[in-house]
Write a protein that holds these residues in place. Structure first.
Motif, PDB file in Angstrom:
ATOM      1  N   PRO A   1       0.285  -0.943   0.010  1.00 10.89           N
ATOM      2  CA  PRO A   1       0.290   0.050   0.284  1.00 10.89           C
ATOM      3  C   PRO A   1       1.000   1.743  -0.108  1.00 10.89           C
ATOM      4  N   HIS A   2       2.015   1.056   0.721  1.00  8.47           N
ATOM      5  CA  HIS A   2       3.138   2.491   0.426  1.00  8.47           C
ATOM      6  C   HIS A   2       3.791   2.872  -1.013  1.00  8.47           C
ATOM      7  N   VAL A   3       4.466   1.986  -1.654  1.00  7.14           N
ATOM      8  CA  VAL A   3       4.731   1.730  -2.380  1.00  7.14           C
ATOM      9  C   VAL A   3       4.657   2.580  -3.743  1.00  7.14           C
ATOM     10  N   THR A   4       5.469   3.662  -3.911  1.00 10.43           N
ATOM     11  CA  THR A   4       4.955   4.205  -5.366  1.00 10.43           C
ATOM     12  C   THR A   4       5.520   3.669  -6.808  1.00 10.43           C
ATOM     13  N   ASP A   5       4.721   4.830  -7.908  1.00  9.45           N
ATOM     14  CA  ASP A   5       6.124   3.848  -9.299  1.00  9.45           C
ATOM     15  C   ASP A   5       7.366   4.202  -9.454  1.00  9.45           C
ATOM     16  N   THR A   6       7.958   5.054  -8.489  1.00 11.13           N
ATOM     17  CA  THR A   6       9.017   5.771  -8.027  1.00 11.13           C
ATOM     18  C   THR A   6       9.762   5.167  -7.081  1.00 11.13           C
ATOM     19  N   ALA A   7       9.233   4.343  -5.806  1.00 14.49           N
ATOM     20  CA  ALA A   7       9.757   3.219  -5.022  1.00 14.49           C
ATOM     21  C   ALA A   7      10.750   2.415  -5.454  1.00 14.49           C
ATOM     22  N   ASP A   8      11.634   2.431  -5.198  1.00 15.59           N
ATOM     23  CA  ASP A   8      13.009   1.119  -5.334  1.00 15.59           C
ATOM     24  C   ASP A   8      13.062   0.590  -3.966  1.00 15.59           C
TER      25      ASP A   8
ATOM     26  N   ARG B   1      -2.851  -9.022  -3.054  1.00 12.21           N
ATOM     27  CA  ARG B   1      -2.531  -8.432  -2.784  1.00 12.21           C
ATOM     28  C   ARG B   1      -2.619  -7.168  -4.066  1.00 12.21           C
ATOM     29  N   LEU B   2      -3.050  -7.569  -5.495  1.00 11.49           N
ATOM     30  CA  LEU B   2      -2.848  -6.475  -5.904  1.00 11.49           C
ATOM     31  C   LEU B   2      -3.428  -5.382  -6.097  1.00 11.49           C
ATOM     32  N   GLN B   3      -5.292  -5.948  -5.602  1.00 13.07           N
ATOM     33  CA  GLN B   3      -5.475  -4.820  -4.761  1.00 13.07           C
ATOM     34  C   GLN B   3      -5.316  -4.119  -3.771  1.00 13.07           C
ATOM     35  N   GLN B   4      -3.799  -4.186  -3.146  1.00 11.86           N
ATOM     36  CA  GLN B   4      -2.917  -3.027  -2.613  1.00 11.86           C
ATOM     37  C   GLN B   4      -2.564  -2.321  -2.549  1.00 11.86           C
ATOM     38  N   LEU B   5      -2.004  -2.237  -4.101  1.00 11.22           N
ATOM     39  CA  LEU B   5      -1.289  -1.702  -5.006  1.00 11.22           C
ATOM     40  C   LEU B   5      -2.082  -0.150  -5.583  1.00 11.22           C
ATOM     41  N   ASN B   6      -1.203   0.836  -4.709  1.00  9.78           N
ATOM     42  CA  ASN B   6      -1.083   1.944  -5.851  1.00  9.78           C
ATOM     43  C   ASN B   6      -0.396   2.673  -6.564  1.00  9.78           C
TER      44      ASN B   6
ATOM     45  N   LEU C   1      -9.656  -5.107 -10.484  1.00 12.45           N
ATOM     46  CA  LEU C   1      -9.144  -4.148  -9.714  1.00 12.45           C
ATOM     47  C   LEU C   1      -8.952  -2.114 -10.301  1.00 12.45           C
ATOM     48  N   GLU C   2     -11.116  -2.670 -10.605  1.00 10.63           N
ATOM     49  CA  GLU C   2     -11.264  -1.359 -11.628  1.00 10.63           C
ATOM     50  C   GLU C   2     -10.934  -0.078 -11.248  1.00 10.63           C
ATOM     51  N   LYS C   3     -10.861   0.142  -9.843  1.00 12.39           N
ATOM     52  CA  LYS C   3     -10.830   1.210  -9.020  1.00 12.39           C
ATOM     53  C   LYS C   3      -9.315   1.813  -8.387  1.00 12.39           C
ATOM     54  N   ASN C   4      -8.343   0.197  -9.011  1.00 13.35           N
ATOM     55  CA  ASN C   4      -6.601   0.994  -8.486  1.00 13.35           C
ATOM     56  C   ASN C   4      -5.918   1.056 -10.199  1.00 13.35           C
ATOM     57  N   MET C   5      -7.195   1.126 -11.387  1.00 14.09           N
ATOM     58  CA  MET C   5      -6.246   1.514 -12.646  1.00 14.09           C
ATOM     59  C   MET C   5      -6.905   3.163 -13.055  1.00 14.09           C
TER      60      MET C   5
END
Length: 328
Positions: free
Chosen positions: A212-219, A283-288, A317-321
């Motif tokens: 839930p805490h990672v972003t697309d810039t997180a490594d 897990r996919l549902q937790q990913l933002n 996952l509709e809300k996640n996209m």
């Protein structure tokens, strides 16, 4: 009350340091673990004597209720007071200001838990604190990388071998607050685990907390040591450079996510492919992180024979996209 507890904890830390210098047995134990005196001093290591009320030497009023509230003294059912930490190497836990807020104690030998931590108190909450952060902050800033290990000795031993940017969770699983703090300090966060099955399970729990805490810039990476090694034993056997080199092989969050989800799934069968989707969905549902989510979906689509659009629907996952994703 907070400052009173910190004063008591600071006074206890000073007492424990003095007791370490006075205990050949405790010093011999640290030497047997390969630790130098300068590293022990840097982390403020001490020794809690084996007697039940050794802290009477450190405090004029051993009956002070603040000693209980600080987690230094406990009371049995008969009302007898006794030191919580006995016959243990003591690792002071510091807050951001460098004040002592708690302890971790490692038993030298005998029965009892290997590690004993201070209880939750007004000034100490395990889920918010990382051991060694005060000492590691400068190196984390300089390298842009933070290693997260599981044990106090792992941190201290790594530091002695030149790996100064390691911190440890306090005998608890990684929390969301740990992850948020680390991602706010480091460009790259590498969770390091033993190479055995227990290490894999701990890594899976850390993955769940991270999502839930990672972003697309997180490594975020996951490093697994060879079996029969923990960071302490590995760095003592191989050295700090070898540890840093091994860390370059850490799995990415995406890679570990997929490897963990696919474990035990026989993808040549429809049931195995369905199991993979069912395992991955929560897990996919937790990913933002939309871009990361899309890449993981594409990686799952190939072996399961579902399209990305079908996986979005199957996993809810509709809300996640983002609206730009067309669900192909």
């Amino acid at each position: 009350m907070s400052h009173i507890l910190i004063d008591h904890l600071t006074q206890a830390a000073s007492f424990y340091r003095g007791q370490l210098r006075a205990s050949p047995r405790a010093v011999a134990y640290l030497k047997s673990r390969g630790l130098r005196g300068d590293i022990a001093a840097r982390y403020g290591l001490g020794y809690a004597p084996a007697s039940f009320q050794a802290l009477r030497e450190a405090f004029q009023n051993y009956n002070d209720r603040a000693l209980e509230k600080a987690g230094l003294v406990a009371v049995n059912d008969g009302g007898r007071r006794y030191d919580r930490f006995r016959d243990r190497i003591m690792f002071p836990i510091l807050d951001d200001a460098g004040s002592v807020i708690g302890f971790g104690g490692r038993v030298l030998e005998g029965d009892g838990p290997k590690y004993l931590n201070s209880p939750e108190t007004e000034v100490f909450q395990k889920g918010r604190v990382l051991f060694g952060m005060t000492q590691a902050a400068e190196a984390i800033a300089a390298t842009g990388t933070a290693y997260v290990v599981e044990g106090y000795l792992d941190v201290v031993s790594l530091a002695q071998h030149g790996v100064q940017n390691a911190v440890a969770t306090l005998g608890t699983a990684t929390t969301g607050q740990h992850v948020e703090r680390l991602l706010g300090l480091a460009k790259r966060v590498i969770f390091c685990f033993d190479g055995d099955d227990a290490g894999r399970r701990a890594a899976a729990r850390a993955l769940d907390v991270c999502l839930p805490h990672v972003t697309d810039t997180a490594d975020v990476g996951f490093l697994f040591l060879p079996r029969d090694h923990d960071p302490d034993s590995y760095v003592r056997a191989k050295g700090g450079d070898a540890f840093n080199d091994l860390a370059l092989e850490a799995s990415t969050l995406e890679g570990f996510f997929l490897a963990n989800a696919m474990q035990g799934c026989q993808l040549e069968y429809a049931e195995g492919r369905a199991r993979l989707v069912a395992t991955a969905a929560p897990r996919l549902q937790q990913l933002n992180a939309p871009a990361m989510l899309r890449r993981i979906l594409a990686a799952i689509a190939a072996p399961t024979k579902f399209s990305v659009g079908e996986l979005i629907d199957l996993c809810g996952l509709e809300k996640n996209m983002p609206s730009t994703i067309d669900g192909q």
